[in-house]
Design a protein around this motif. Structure first.
Motif, mmCIF file in Angstrom:
data_model
loop_
_atom_site.group_PDB
_atom_site.id
_atom_site.type_symbol
_atom_site.label_atom_id
_atom_site.label_comp_id
_atom_site.label_asym_id
_atom_site.label_seq_id
_atom_site.Cartn_x
_atom_site.Cartn_y
_atom_site.Cartn_z
ATOM 1 N N SER A 296 33.267 9.636 -31.991
ATOM 2 C CA SER A 296 31.967 7.889 -33.231
ATOM 3 C C SER A 296 31.546 8.579 -33.979
ATOM 4 N N ALA B 59 28.829 6.299 -35.887
ATOM 5 C CA ALA B 59 27.311 4.719 -36.090
ATOM 6 C C ALA B 59 26.563 4.834 -37.392
ATOM 7 N N SER C 183 24.467 3.068 -39.795
ATOM 8 C CA SER C 183 23.104 2.338 -39.778
ATOM 9 C C SER C 183 22.446 1.827 -40.976
ATOM 10 N N LYS D 103 37.605 0.932 -35.210
ATOM 11 C CA LYS D 103 36.308 0.679 -35.541
ATOM 12 C C LYS D 103 35.944 -0.639 -34.786
ATOM 13 N N LYS E 105 29.010 -2.966 -33.940
ATOM 14 C CA LYS E 105 28.751 -2.116 -33.565
ATOM 15 C C LYS E 105 27.882 -0.950 -35.092
ATOM 16 N N ASN E 106 29.123 -1.203 -35.784
ATOM 17 C CA ASN E 106 28.539 -0.409 -37.258
ATOM 18 C C ASN E 106 29.433 1.014 -36.711
ATOM 19 N N THR E 107 30.482 0.987 -35.790
ATOM 20 C CA THR E 107 31.124 2.407 -35.419
ATOM 21 C C THR E 107 32.658 2.688 -35.661
ATOM 22 N N TYR F 6 35.543 5.438 -34.599
ATOM 23 C CA TYR F 6 35.840 6.499 -33.413
ATOM 24 C C TYR F 6 36.852 7.072 -34.503
#
Length: 119
Positions: free
Chosen positions: A21, A23, A25, A72, A76-78, A80
């Motif tokens: 993952s 993330a 920010s 994606k 969550k702005n994530t 994978y």
């Protein structure tokens, strides 16, 4: 300031799976695309896979096709990276990166997470 934080690395036996993952920010985090690169010991960093943030268009290096899947979660702005059927040759430090719109270079990089695959 944009930050990318990877997680999910570890050690597995050949044939196993891992899910990484990444993330993102930061107040200005608004990528056009994100990607995963990796660097094996003694080798150059290499592209693994990428995904566009709005359309979800993906690209994979040949060695990852059929085994790795990038996805994606915009909320969550994530991003994978699901890695299946792992091989010892996949052993590397995996980093995620993000790119702004109208840029060709990857601007932001995470610290990376180690993946070790034993035979």
């Amino acid at each position: 300031q944009v930050q990318l934080v990877e997680s999910g690395g570890g050690s597995v036996q050949a044939g196993g799976s891992l899910r990484l993952s990444c993330a993102g920010s930061g107040r200005t985090f608004s990528p056009n695309a994100m990607a995963w690169f990796r660097r094996a010991p003694g080798k150059e960093r290499e592209f693994v896979t990428s995904i566009t943030w709005s359309g979800g268009i993906t690209d994979y290096t040949n060695s990852a096709k059929g085994r790795f899947t990038i996805s994606k979660d915009n909320a969550k702005n994530t991003v994978y990276l699901q890695m299946n059927n792992l091989k010892p040759a996949d052993t590397a430090g995996y980093c995620c990166t993000a790119r702004r719109a109208q840029e060709t270079a990857w601007q932001y990089w995470g610290q990376g997470t180690q993946v070790t695959v034993s035979s």
